[in-house]
Design a protein around this motif. Sequence first.
Motif, short mmCIF file in Angstrom:
data_model
loop_
_atom_site.label_atom_id
_atom_site.label_comp_id
_atom_site.label_asym_id
_atom_site.label_seq_id
_atom_site.Cartn_x
_atom_site.Cartn_y
_atom_site.Cartn_z
N ASP A 19 51.44 19.13 -75.38
CA ASP A 19 50.99 17.92 -76.08
C ASP A 19 49.49 17.93 -76.35
N ASP A 20 48.72 18.73 -75.60
CA ASP A 20 47.27 18.80 -75.85
C ASP A 20 46.91 19.85 -76.89
N GLY A 21 47.92 20.51 -77.47
CA GLY A 21 47.67 21.48 -78.51
C GLY A 21 47.50 22.91 -78.04
N SER A 22 47.47 23.12 -76.72
CA SER A 22 47.38 24.49 -76.21
C SER A 22 48.75 25.16 -76.33
N ILE A 23 48.76 26.47 -76.44
CA ILE A 23 50.01 27.19 -76.63
C ILE A 23 50.82 27.22 -75.34
N ASP A 24 52.09 26.95 -75.47
CA ASP A 24 53.04 26.97 -74.37
C ASP A 24 53.69 28.36 -74.34
N PHE A 25 53.06 29.29 -73.64
CA PHE A 25 53.55 30.66 -73.65
C PHE A 25 54.90 30.78 -72.93
N ASP A 26 55.12 29.98 -71.89
CA ASP A 26 56.44 29.98 -71.25
C ASP A 26 57.50 29.50 -72.23
N LEU A 264 65.24 22.53 -76.78
CA LEU A 264 64.72 23.89 -76.67
C LEU A 264 63.20 23.92 -76.62
N LEU A 265 62.55 22.84 -77.03
CA LEU A 265 61.11 22.70 -76.89
C LEU A 265 60.82 21.40 -76.16
N GLY A 266 59.80 21.44 -75.30
CA GLY A 266 59.41 20.22 -74.61
C GLY A 266 58.57 19.31 -75.47
N SER A 267 57.92 19.87 -76.50
CA SER A 267 57.04 19.09 -77.36
C SER A 267 57.14 19.63 -78.78
N ASP A 268 56.99 18.75 -79.76
CA ASP A 268 56.93 19.18 -81.16
C ASP A 268 55.50 19.12 -81.68
N GLN A 269 54.55 19.28 -80.76
CA GLN A 269 53.13 19.24 -81.11
C GLN A 269 52.78 20.34 -82.11
N LEU A 270 51.92 19.99 -83.08
CA LEU A 270 51.40 20.95 -84.05
C LEU A 270 49.88 20.86 -84.06
N ARG A 271 49.26 21.77 -84.78
CA ARG A 271 47.81 21.72 -84.92
C ARG A 271 47.45 21.17 -86.30
N MET A 272 46.46 20.33 -86.31
CA MET A 272 45.97 19.77 -87.57
C MET A 272 45.57 20.88 -88.52
N PRO A 273 45.90 20.70 -89.81
CA PRO A 273 46.28 19.45 -90.47
C PRO A 273 47.78 19.16 -90.49
N LEU A 274 48.59 19.90 -89.70
CA LEU A 274 50.01 19.58 -89.63
C LEU A 274 50.23 18.45 -88.62
N LEU A 275 51.05 17.49 -89.01
CA LEU A 275 51.38 16.35 -88.16
C LEU A 275 52.89 16.22 -88.04
N GLN A 276 53.36 15.68 -86.92
CA GLN A 276 54.79 15.38 -86.79
C GLN A 276 55.22 14.43 -87.91
N GLY A 277 56.46 14.59 -88.32
CA GLY A 277 56.97 13.79 -89.43
C GLY A 277 57.24 12.35 -89.03
N PRO A 278 57.30 11.46 -90.01
CA PRO A 278 57.60 10.05 -89.74
C PRO A 278 59.07 9.89 -89.36
N PRO A 279 59.46 8.72 -88.87
CA PRO A 279 60.85 8.52 -88.42
C PRO A 279 61.89 8.85 -89.48
N GLU A 280 61.60 8.55 -90.74
CA GLU A 280 62.61 8.82 -91.76
C GLU A 280 62.86 10.32 -91.95
N HIS A 281 61.83 11.15 -91.73
CA HIS A 281 62.04 12.60 -91.81
C HIS A 281 62.89 13.09 -90.64
N GLN A 282 62.63 12.53 -89.48
CA GLN A 282 63.40 12.95 -88.32
C GLN A 282 64.85 12.46 -88.42
N ASP A 283 65.03 11.29 -89.03
CA ASP A 283 66.40 10.80 -89.24
C ASP A 283 67.16 11.71 -90.20
#
Length: 295
Positions: A19-26, A264-283
Motif C-alpha cells: 500500500d505504500d508503493g514499495s514492491i511486494d517481492f513475495d 491473489l494480491l493483497g493490494s491493488d496499489q499502483l504508482r502514479m500517474p496510474l490510480l485505482q479505478g472508480p467503483p463503476e470500473h470495478q463493478d
Amino acid sequence: MSDNPFGRVITAMVTPMHDDGSIDFDGLQRLAVHLADHGHDGLLVNGTTGESATTTDDEDYDAVGAVVEAVGDRVAVMAGCGTNDTEHSIRAATEMVKRGADTLLVVTPYYNKPTQHGIVEHFRMIAEAADRPVMAYDIPGRTGTALATDTIRRLAEIPGLRAVKDAKGDLFEASRLMAETDLLWFSGDDVLNLAFLALGATGIVSVVGHVAGDDYRAMIDAVDAGDLPRAREIHTRLIPAIDAIMHTSQGAIQVKAALKMQGLLGSDQLRMPLLQGPPEHQDKLRKGLAASGLA
C-alpha cells in the motif's frame, strides 16, 4: 515449436506493490507460481503492465531475479529491457541476463522517434550485447513509431532477434511477414489472440492471461488440433473479461483489481500517474469476470 525459447502462453506480469508503493517481492513470486500452475510456459517481467515506466533499474533487476528464483526451472522468464536510450537498454539487458533472464523483450524506441534505420541498429546492438533471444515489441500506439514491414524484414536478419510481439493490429501484414520470415510471431493484443493464432502465430503475450491462463492454453491446443469451433467458444466466453480489463481504463489497473478480487494480491496499489479505478470500473470488472466464468 521445439525451437521456441519464449514459450507460447506468456503473461506480461503486473508488479505487486504494498500500500505504500514499495514492491511486494513475495507477492511477485506467489503470482509467478500461480501463473506457472495455470497454463503458462513463459512469463514477462518488467513489461508495460509491470509499470516499467515508474520502476527503478534496481527494482527491475530484483524483480527478474525474484521470478527466476520462484519459477525459472518451470517457465521461460523474459525481461523487458527496452527504452528509448540504446546504451541504457544494453546495460539493462546485460544485468537482467546476469539475474537469470532467458529471453528479452525490446520495445521500439519511443518519444524521440528515430529513423527506421536507427531502430534496426538499436535492436542489433542490444541483441549482440545481450546474447539472449530477443523479441521485438511493435506497439505504435504507445511508442509513436511503427515497425515498417521492410524494417521487420531487416530485423529478421539479426542473429538473436527471434520474435515479434505484435500490438499493431495489422493482420494482413503480420501474415505476410510470418510467411516471408522465420520470426516467431506473438499476439500482443488480447482482443486479437484468436485471430493471430488462426493465422499461424506461435503464441500470445497477454494481460488477460493473469486470470485466463488455462483458457488460453486450451485455445492454443484447440488451434493446434484444428478444432476452430472449440477455440472460438473459448474466445467468445472470454469477451466480457477482455472488455472489462482492456477497454475500461488501463490493463495494469484492471488486472491488479482483478487479482485482488480473486485473493491473489493483497493490494491493488499502483504508482502514479496510474490510480485505482472508480467503483463503476470495478463493478464492470466483477461482472465481466463472472460472465466469462473467471470470478
